[in-house]
Motif scaffolding. Structure first.
Motif, PDB file in Angstrom:
ATOM      1  N   PRO A  33      -1.974  -9.902  72.979  1.00 29.62           N
ATOM      2  CA  PRO A  33      -3.411  -9.966  73.278  1.00 29.62           C
ATOM      3  C   PRO A  33      -4.140  -8.708  72.794  1.00 29.62           C
ATOM      4  O   PRO A  33      -3.594  -7.611  72.837  1.00 29.62           O
ATOM      5  N   ASP A  34      -5.351  -8.897  72.335  1.00 27.94           N
ATOM      6  CA  ASP A  34      -6.180  -7.794  71.858  1.00 27.94           C
ATOM      7  C   ASP A  34      -7.054  -7.327  73.017  1.00 27.94           C
ATOM      8  O   ASP A  34      -8.103  -7.889  73.277  1.00 27.94           O
ATOM      9  N   GLU A  35      -6.605  -6.299  73.698  1.00 24.03           N
ATOM     10  CA  GLU A  35      -7.300  -5.833  74.896  1.00 24.03           C
ATOM     11  C   GLU A  35      -8.187  -4.621  74.643  1.00 24.03           C
ATOM     12  O   GLU A  35      -8.822  -4.122  75.548  1.00 24.03           O
ATOM     13  N   GLY A  37      -8.703  -1.080  74.606  1.00 25.84           N
ATOM     14  CA  GLY A  37      -7.965   0.023  75.175  1.00 25.84           C
ATOM     15  C   GLY A  37      -8.687   1.346  75.073  1.00 25.84           C
ATOM     16  O   GLY A  37      -9.259   1.694  74.039  1.00 25.84           O
ATOM     17  N   LYS A  62      -7.933  -7.468  65.011  1.00 26.26           N
ATOM     18  CA  LYS A  62      -7.998  -6.994  66.396  1.00 26.26           C
ATOM     19  C   LYS A  62      -9.397  -6.464  66.670  1.00 26.26           C
ATOM     20  O   LYS A  62      -9.618  -5.252  66.727  1.00 26.26           O
ATOM     21  N   ASN A  64     -11.399  -6.228  69.302  1.00 23.55           N
ATOM     22  CA  ASN A  64     -11.651  -5.395  70.480  1.00 23.55           C
ATOM     23  C   ASN A  64     -11.075  -3.992  70.315  1.00 23.55           C
ATOM     24  O   ASN A  64     -11.713  -2.998  70.674  1.00 23.55           O
ATOM     25  N   THR A  65      -9.882  -3.892  69.775  1.00 27.77           N
ATOM     26  CA  THR A  65      -9.268  -2.593  69.535  1.00 27.77           C
ATOM     27  C   THR A  65     -10.036  -1.842  68.453  1.00 27.77           C
ATOM     28  O   THR A  65     -10.252  -0.634  68.560  1.00 27.77           O
TER      29      THR A  65
END
Length: 98
Positions: A33-35, A37, A62, A64-65
């Motif tokens: 999952p692309d959380e 961070g 990715k 979000n990252t």
């Protein structure tokens, strides 16, 4: 040979779908999952060029990252600009006082 998970028909063991009923046989491995961070943003803030590179590399795979690393880089660059503006203003101000 293998058997369909849905209808039980005999199929090729490498088949992705059953030719008889169309049911999917194997699932492709899913990506982690692309959380985003906080640590990627912190890395982008500490090393802005790394944040920019990570943003450009990960913007499609990715998002979000990539956004976290890019925002970290932008915050760092903004802080550098603010620092130099303040240093310039205080330098001019102190030169006028003396």
């Amino acid at each position: 040979m293998a058997y369909c998970r849905n209808c039980g028909a005999e199929i090729n063991e490498y088949a992705l779908t059953c030719p008889k009923c169309g049911a999917q046989q194997r699932t492709e491995p899913s990506a982690p999952p692309d959380e985003g961070g906080f640590l990627w943003g912190l890395l982008g803030c500490c090393i802005p060029i790394a944040g920019l590179i990570l943003f450009l590399v990960w913007k499609d795979t990715k998002p979000n990252t990539a956004k976290a690393a890019g925002i970290g880089a932008l915050v760092s660059v903004g802080a550098y600009i603010l620092f130099y503006i303040l240093a310039f203003a205080f330098g001019i101000g102190s030169a006028m006082i003396t």
